[in-house]
Scaffold this active site. Structure first.
Site, PDB file in Angstrom:
ATOM      1  N   SER A 183      23.379  -3.187 -27.390  1.00 22.68           N
ATOM      2  CA  SER A 183      22.776  -3.693 -26.166  1.00 22.68           C
ATOM      3  C   SER A 183      23.456  -3.084 -24.935  1.00 22.68           C
ATOM      4  O   SER A 183      23.474  -1.863 -24.786  1.00 22.68           O
ATOM      5  CB  SER A 183      22.833  -5.229 -26.159  1.00 22.68           C
ATOM      6  OG  SER A 183      22.071  -5.751 -25.099  1.00 22.68           O
ATOM      7  N   ASP A 407      12.555  -4.296 -31.610  1.00 20.99           N
ATOM      8  CA  ASP A 407      13.214  -4.818 -30.418  1.00 20.99           C
ATOM      9  C   ASP A 407      12.416  -4.399 -29.188  1.00 20.99           C
ATOM     10  O   ASP A 407      12.148  -3.218 -28.995  1.00 20.99           O
ATOM     11  CB  ASP A 407      14.637  -4.248 -30.341  1.00 20.99           C
ATOM     12  CG  ASP A 407      15.324  -4.555 -29.020  1.00 20.99           C
ATOM     13  OD1 ASP A 407      15.021  -5.600 -28.424  1.00 20.99           O
ATOM     14  OD2 ASP A 407      16.175  -3.736 -28.607  1.00 20.99           O
ATOM     15  N   HIS A 460      16.924  -6.421 -31.987  1.00 20.52           N
ATOM     16  CA  HIS A 460      17.967  -5.968 -31.061  1.00 20.52           C
ATOM     17  C   HIS A 460      19.347  -5.983 -31.708  1.00 20.52           C
ATOM     18  O   HIS A 460      20.134  -5.065 -31.507  1.00 20.52           O
ATOM     19  CB  HIS A 460      17.936  -6.886 -29.836  1.00 20.52           C
ATOM     20  CG  HIS A 460      18.698  -6.368 -28.660  1.00 20.52           C
ATOM     21  ND1 HIS A 460      18.386  -5.189 -28.026  1.00 20.52           N
ATOM     22  CD2 HIS A 460      19.768  -6.876 -27.991  1.00 20.52           C
ATOM     23  CE1 HIS A 460      19.219  -4.998 -27.007  1.00 20.52           C
ATOM     24  NE2 HIS A 460      20.069  -6.005 -26.970  1.00 20.52           N
TER      25      HIS A 460
END
Length: 483
Positions: A183, A407, A460
């Site tokens: 991320s 994601d 994610h």
């Protein structure tokens, strides 16, 4: 002579053992963990490394070190950083690839029970989990001004942490060292790697044996990441032909910064269509906290804006004035990240017996553990990380860039595009890779030791959704074997 041949190796091994014992910080060894019954699968150590704060005071950065279950003296050491910015690396520890995970079916109100994770990354490497920047997770400062930070300060602080950590654990200096994260760690990892390389080139001691880095679903570049969401939504069947064609016509391929009112209106149509989906994994349900109706509306509103394209960069969350990033809990008046149930981790890490066992400061000193910090004031300072990747890979450092392909926070399509934009020669054309004799995703390998890889059906937080497949690509890449 025979006796001499026999006793010398024993004496030498004893010397090495005593040296390792002396080298490890006193009081860092973890002998048992509340919630887990049984023997720890490898040596665990944890504690704080303090660094000077700016303008004053100290920053106390918390680490948890899990020695490799395979061969700790030779296996790589991998630093893990969760993103946010402002999210604790214990997210990765308890929900992704740590030595434990929570037993299923537990109710709130009692100490959560842990079980061994069969796909822990510590089976083939030592993993160093760090709560960074200061103020995240169990890391804290004696001066609240040290909770104001940004991309460059975070990289500098983490590099200083590493130098101090390796001084505490010199027995691991010869081990190959890698930096990893997901991320917003798409910013943390290459900026930190660059600081480490600069330190190596300048002869900074101790000399870290840095070999490369891994980034999962990492924010990287405003153009590529921000431009990827609309095509991703269309390709996944989340928006209609009409909406997509309207966006194409009015935005002319530039979705990340709407250039006209009509383009902006069409982008809003996209987000209206996506409303209610789990942004981290479009295949998964969106967990709703059973609080008040009003609080639910706040979370729903945040969920729709959390990934809304900002006027400056990326699709993670909109920036405030002066590039300041409003952290998720600040924006929502709650500490819960949308669609994510973090109750077990919150209960476990706020239990004082657990904190004492892992050598973390009590809540009265370090504050309550929350998955993403409310006290850090973070500024985004780097618009694109592509030059960092080019510089690192051109010097021979290995890079694995991986993406869960479901994601929508950082879509794989944008990551695929920016890795391709590096202009490197393709040495392995797009192909599938296998886990448990099934197609687990796809990859394309470039020269300069750069690999782009997707994980089929993952979101994610890739290891959380696909732990077996994640372990497979991780240990193959780390061991230098074909994926």
């Amino acid at each position: 002579m025979k006796a001499l041949r026999f006793t010398c190796p024993i004496a030498f091994l004893l010397f090495l053992c005593l040296t390792a014992i002396r080298a490890a910080p006193e009081g860092s060894l973890i002998t048992s963990i509340p919630g887990f019954t049984g023997r720890l699968p490898s040596e665990h150590r944890a504690g704080y490394v303090s660094i000077d704060g700016k303008p004053a005071g100290k920053k106390f950065l918390f680490y948890y070190f899990v020695a490799s279950q395979r061969n700790a003296s030779e296996d790589p050491i991998v630093l893990w950083l969760n993103g946010g910015p402002g999210c604790s690396s214990f997210d990765g520890f308890v929900y992704e690839h740590g030595p434990f995970n929570f037993q299923a079916g537990q109710s709130k109100g009692s100490l959560p029970k842990l079980q061994l994770n069969p796909f822990s990354w510590s089976k083939v490497s030592s993993v160093l989990y760090l709560d960074s920047p200061c103020g995240v997770g169990l890391s804290y400062s004696d001066n609240p001004k040290n909770y104001v930070t940004g991309d460059f300060q975070t990289a500098s602080d983490t590099h200083l942490f590493l130098l101090k950590w390796f001084k505490l654990y010199p027995e691991f200096l010869s081990n190959p060292f890698y930096i990893s994260g997901e991320s917003y760690a798409g910013v943390y990892v290459p900026t930190l790697a660059s600081a480490v390389v600069e330190g190596i080139e300048s002869g900074q001691k101790p000399l870290i044996n840095f070999k490369g880095y891994l980034v999962g679903n990492g924010v990287t570049d405003e153009y590529f990441d921000g431009n990827a969401i609309v095509p991703f939504a269309f390709g996944m069947g989340l928006i209609s032909n009409d909406i997509f064609e309207a966006c194409q016509k009015t935005c002319k391929g530039k979705y990340y910064i709407p250039r006209s009112p009509t383009c902006s209106n069409n982008i809003n149509r996209v987000y209206e269509a996506l409303s209610g989906l789990n942004p981290y994994n479009i295949l998964e349900s969106c967990y709703q906290y059973p609080s008040s109706t009003e609080e639910g509306k706040k979370l729903e509103g945040l969920n729709s804006t959390f990934i809304k394209i900002s006027g400056r960069r990326w699709s993670v969350r909109p920036l405030g004035r002066d590039g300041r990033v409003p952290l998720t809990p600040q924006a929502a008046s709650t500490f819960h990240v949308p669609c994510i149930n973090d109750d077990l981790a919150t209960e476990w890490l706020n239990d004082e017996a657990v904190r004492k066992a892992i050598h973390a400061a009590p809540a009265s000193v370090a504050g309550q553990w929350i998955i993403c910090s409310r006290r850090v004031e973070y500024s985004s300072e780097v618009d694109t990380l592509i030059p960092y990747h080019k510089n690192l890979t051109s010097q021979g450092y290995r890079a694995l860039i991986y993406s869960g392909d479901h994601d929508r926070v950082v879509p794989f399509t944008g990551t695929q595009a920016w890795t391709r934009s590096m202009g490197y020669k393709i040495i392995e054309e797009w192909r599938s890779w296998l886990s448990n004799e099934q197609v687990a995703g796809f990859l394309q390998a470039y020269d300069k030791n750069l690999t782009f890889l997707t994980i089929k059906g993952a979101g994610h937080m890739v290891p959380q959704y696909k732990p077996m497949e994640s372990f497979d690509f991780y240990h193959r890449w780390l061991d230098g074997k074909p994926i």
